[in-house]
Scaffold this motif. Structure first.
Motif, PDB file in Angstrom:
ATOM      1  N   ALA A  50     -10.016  -4.185  -4.163  1.00  0.00           N
ATOM      2  CA  ALA A  50     -11.253  -4.088  -4.930  1.00  0.00           C
ATOM      3  C   ALA A  50     -11.971  -2.774  -4.623  1.00  0.00           C
ATOM      4  O   ALA A  50     -12.859  -2.357  -5.378  1.00  0.00           O
ATOM      5  CB  ALA A  50     -12.153  -5.263  -4.632  1.00  0.00           C
ATOM      6  N   SER A  51     -11.583  -2.153  -3.516  1.00  0.00           N
ATOM      7  CA  SER A  51     -12.109  -0.834  -3.138  1.00  0.00           C
ATOM      8  C   SER A  51     -11.361  -0.379  -1.884  1.00  0.00           C
ATOM      9  O   SER A  51     -10.653  -1.171  -1.246  1.00  0.00           O
ATOM     10  CB  SER A  51     -13.607  -0.888  -2.846  1.00  0.00           C
ATOM     11  OG  SER A  51     -13.838  -1.697  -1.704  1.00  0.00           O
ATOM     12  N   GLY A  52     -11.516   0.898  -1.554  1.00  0.00           N
ATOM     13  CA  GLY A  52     -11.037   1.394  -0.288  1.00  0.00           C
ATOM     14  C   GLY A  52      -9.529   1.549  -0.189  1.00  0.00           C
ATOM     15  O   GLY A  52      -8.843   1.770  -1.181  1.00  0.00           O
ATOM     16  N   THR A  53      -9.047   1.474   1.032  1.00  0.00           N
ATOM     17  CA  THR A  53      -7.651   1.761   1.356  1.00  0.00           C
ATOM     18  C   THR A  53      -7.053   0.623   2.166  1.00  0.00           C
ATOM     19  O   THR A  53      -7.725   0.042   3.020  1.00  0.00           O
ATOM     20  CB  THR A  53      -7.562   3.067   2.164  1.00  0.00           C
ATOM     21  OG1 THR A  53      -8.055   4.147   1.360  1.00  0.00           O
ATOM     22  CG2 THR A  53      -6.131   3.369   2.579  1.00  0.00           C
ATOM     23  N   LYS A  54      -5.800   0.300   1.872  1.00  0.00           N
ATOM     24  CA  LYS A  54      -5.048  -0.676   2.660  1.00  0.00           C
ATOM     25  C   LYS A  54      -3.709  -0.073   3.014  1.00  0.00           C
ATOM     26  O   LYS A  54      -3.160   0.743   2.259  1.00  0.00           O
ATOM     27  CB  LYS A  54      -4.846  -1.979   1.874  1.00  0.00           C
ATOM     28  CG  LYS A  54      -6.097  -2.812   1.714  1.00  0.00           C
ATOM     29  CD  LYS A  54      -5.780  -4.156   1.063  1.00  0.00           C
ATOM     30  CE  LYS A  54      -7.025  -5.002   0.932  1.00  0.00           C
ATOM     31  NZ  LYS A  54      -6.749  -6.304   0.271  1.00  0.00           N
ATOM     32  N   GLU A  55      -3.208  -0.511   4.148  1.00  0.00           N
ATOM     33  CA  GLU A  55      -1.918   0.007   4.604  1.00  0.00           C
ATOM     34  C   GLU A  55      -1.066  -1.168   5.042  1.00  0.00           C
ATOM     35  O   GLU A  55      -1.553  -2.129   5.644  1.00  0.00           O
ATOM     36  CB  GLU A  55      -2.128   0.983   5.765  1.00  0.00           C
ATOM     37  CG  GLU A  55      -0.923   1.802   6.129  1.00  0.00           C
ATOM     38  CD  GLU A  55      -1.279   3.016   6.974  1.00  0.00           C
ATOM     39  OE1 GLU A  55      -2.484   3.273   7.207  1.00  0.00           O
ATOM     40  OE2 GLU A  55      -0.350   3.724   7.398  1.00  0.00           O
ATOM     41  N   ASN A  56       0.222  -1.079   4.720  1.00  0.00           N
ATOM     42  CA  ASN A  56       1.156  -2.113   5.130  1.00  0.00           C
ATOM     43  C   ASN A  56       2.502  -1.449   5.392  1.00  0.00           C
ATOM     44  O   ASN A  56       3.218  -1.072   4.464  1.00  0.00           O
ATOM     45  CB  ASN A  56       1.285  -3.185   4.041  1.00  0.00           C
ATOM     46  CG  ASN A  56       2.173  -4.332   4.476  1.00  0.00           C
ATOM     47  OD1 ASN A  56       2.622  -4.392   5.625  1.00  0.00           O
ATOM     48  ND2 ASN A  56       2.433  -5.262   3.579  1.00  0.00           N
ATOM     49  N   GLY A  57       2.798  -1.274   6.661  1.00  0.00           N
ATOM     50  CA  GLY A  57       4.058  -0.632   7.009  1.00  0.00           C
ATOM     51  C   GLY A  57       4.114   0.798   6.521  1.00  0.00           C
ATOM     52  O   GLY A  57       3.254   1.620   6.851  1.00  0.00           O
ATOM     53  N   ARG A  58       5.093   1.085   5.687  1.00  0.00           N
ATOM     54  CA  ARG A  58       5.276   2.448   5.187  1.00  0.00           C
ATOM     55  C   ARG A  58       4.517   2.703   3.883  1.00  0.00           C
ATOM     56  O   ARG A  58       4.670   3.758   3.269  1.00  0.00           O
ATOM     57  CB  ARG A  58       6.766   2.702   4.990  1.00  0.00           C
ATOM     58  CG  ARG A  58       7.565   2.633   6.291  1.00  0.00           C
ATOM     59  CD  ARG A  58       9.071   2.816   6.087  1.00  0.00           C
ATOM     60  NE  ARG A  58       9.677   1.687   5.403  1.00  0.00           N
ATOM     61  CZ  ARG A  58       9.988   1.674   4.132  1.00  0.00           C
ATOM     62  NH1 ARG A  58       9.741   2.744   3.371  1.00  0.00           N
ATOM     63  NH2 ARG A  58      10.545   0.604   3.584  1.00  0.00           N
ATOM     64  N   LEU A  59       3.766   1.730   3.468  1.00  0.00           N
ATOM     65  CA  LEU A  59       3.020   1.851   2.220  1.00  0.00           C
ATOM     66  C   LEU A  59       1.520   1.909   2.493  1.00  0.00           C
ATOM     67  O   LEU A  59       1.014   1.219   3.387  1.00  0.00           O
ATOM     68  CB  LEU A  59       3.306   0.654   1.298  1.00  0.00           C
ATOM     69  CG  LEU A  59       4.735   0.418   0.872  1.00  0.00           C
ATOM     70  CD1 LEU A  59       4.820  -0.833   0.010  1.00  0.00           C
ATOM     71  CD2 LEU A  59       5.294   1.611   0.124  1.00  0.00           C
ATOM     72  N   LYS A  60       0.845   2.711   1.696  1.00  0.00           N
ATOM     73  CA  LYS A  60      -0.612   2.790   1.773  1.00  0.00           C
ATOM     74  C   LYS A  60      -1.163   2.943   0.376  1.00  0.00           C
ATOM     75  O   LYS A  60      -0.610   3.708  -0.432  1.00  0.00           O
ATOM     76  CB  LYS A  60      -1.043   3.986   2.624  1.00  0.00           C
ATOM     77  CG  LYS A  60      -2.554   4.098   2.792  1.00  0.00           C
ATOM     78  CD  LYS A  60      -2.931   5.125   3.848  1.00  0.00           C
ATOM     79  CE  LYS A  60      -2.771   6.529   3.347  1.00  0.00           C
ATOM     80  NZ  LYS A  60      -3.306   7.516   4.316  1.00  0.00           N
ATOM     81  N   SER A  61      -2.241   2.229   0.079  1.00  0.00           N
ATOM     82  CA  SER A  61      -2.812   2.292  -1.253  1.00  0.00           C
ATOM     83  C   SER A  61      -4.318   2.490  -1.166  1.00  0.00           C
ATOM     84  O   SER A  61      -4.975   1.983  -0.257  1.00  0.00           O
ATOM     85  CB  SER A  61      -2.502   1.022  -2.040  1.00  0.00           C
ATOM     86  OG  SER A  61      -3.022   1.109  -3.357  1.00  0.00           O
ATOM     87  N   THR A  62      -4.822   3.236  -2.131  1.00  0.00           N
ATOM     88  CA  THR A  62      -6.252   3.508  -2.239  1.00  0.00           C
ATOM     89  C   THR A  62      -6.719   3.198  -3.644  1.00  0.00           C
ATOM     90  O   THR A  62      -5.997   3.445  -4.616  1.00  0.00           O
ATOM     91  CB  THR A  62      -6.527   4.997  -1.922  1.00  0.00           C
ATOM     92  OG1 THR A  62      -6.194   5.251  -0.563  1.00  0.00           O
ATOM     93  CG2 THR A  62      -7.991   5.349  -2.155  1.00  0.00           C
ATOM     94  N   PHE A  63      -7.925   2.663  -3.744  1.00  0.00           N
ATOM     95  CA  PHE A  63      -8.550   2.425  -5.040  1.00  0.00           C
ATOM     96  C   PHE A  63      -9.953   3.006  -5.011  1.00  0.00           C
ATOM     97  O   PHE A  63     -10.769   2.642  -4.163  1.00  0.00           O
ATOM     98  CB  PHE A  63      -8.600   0.938  -5.362  1.00  0.00           C
ATOM     99  CG  PHE A  63      -9.357   0.590  -6.620  1.00  0.00           C
ATOM    100  CD1 PHE A  63     -10.230  -0.484  -6.642  1.00  0.00           C
ATOM    101  CD2 PHE A  63      -9.185   1.323  -7.787  1.00  0.00           C
ATOM    102  CE1 PHE A  63     -10.916  -0.834  -7.802  1.00  0.00           C
ATOM    103  CE2 PHE A  63      -9.864   0.998  -8.956  1.00  0.00           C
ATOM    104  CZ  PHE A  63     -10.737  -0.086  -8.949  1.00  0.00           C
TER     105      PHE A  63
END
Lengths: 110, 114
Positions: A50-63
């Motif tokens: 819904a906002s911000g950044t999340k990371e999981n292992g080798r993946l990272k996502s930002t919105f």
């Protein structure tokens, strides 16, 4: 025009390298999800933001809802990362209805 | 989260026939949706399946062609009427599950119309 513009449409990486996928939104979105579609067609949930950044292992996502974009970063790519990646966004009218981008076909080469 | 099951996982039918696709959730869910995906393309929302009432269809999809039933909070059926080769695609059901916004998808039903 499309509400969700995803790029690139195709991407080839060598194992161990990384890159970023991006989705731009032409209207204000409340949240974004990223999925990987595997060779059997199954959709695997990667991130919900819904906002911000999340990371999981080798993946990272930002919105970033203010600037209307989301990114998915892949690092140290592995062969099993191959597949089609979709972003899907929910507009502010909500009701859980998702609009999908056209997808990025990712090929990981040895 | 929620687990969604679909039946059949694939089907082949002749033009002009009708077929049903079932979606079952492992828990009661308020919202349930149906999506269509043509080969090598993106997913398109078809309709929202409403429990105990008529489905809400997106532009380009009609209840005559794609009637949807939702008799309870764990089950929905999508019917493809008068199937044509242009209906050949993967059909997915989805739901955000209970208490959350993240959408989960069933494994899909791959339909081929000859």
């Amino acid at each position: 025009g499309d509400q969700v513009e995803q790029s690139p449409s195709a991407l080839s990486l060598h194992e161990g390298t990384g890159s970023a996928l991006r989705c731009n939104f032409t209207t204000t979105m409340r949240a974004v999800q990223w999925f990987q579609q595997n060779s059997r067609g199954s959709l695997i949930n990667l991130f919900y933001l819904a906002s911000g950044t999340k990371e999981n292992g080798r993946l990272k996502s930002t919105f970033n809802s203010k600037e209307s974009y989301s990114t998915l970063h892949i690092r140290d790519a592995q062969l099993e990362d191959s597949g089609t990646y979709f972003c899907a966004a929910e507009d502010t009218e909500g009701a859980d209805r998702l609009t999908f981008g056209k997808g990025t076909q990712l090929i990981i080469q040895p | 989260s929620v687990l969604l099951y679909q039946k059949p996982n694939r089907d082949i039918c002749q033009s002009g026939t009708s077929l049903k696709i079932q979606c079952v959730a492992d828990s009661q869910v308020v919202s349930m949706f149906w999506y269509q995906q043509f080969q090598e393309q993106s997913l398109m929302l078809m309709a929202t399946a409403n429990e105990g009432s008529e489905a809400t269809y997106e532009s380009g999809f009609t209840k005559d062609k794609f009637p949807i039933s939702r008799p309870n909070l764990t089950f929905s059926t999508l019917t493809v009427n008068n199937a044509r080769p242009g209906d050949s695609s993967i059909y997915f059901c989805s739901s955000p599950g209970t208490g959350g916004y993240e959408q989960y998808f069933g494994p899909g039903t791959r339909l081929t119309v000859l």
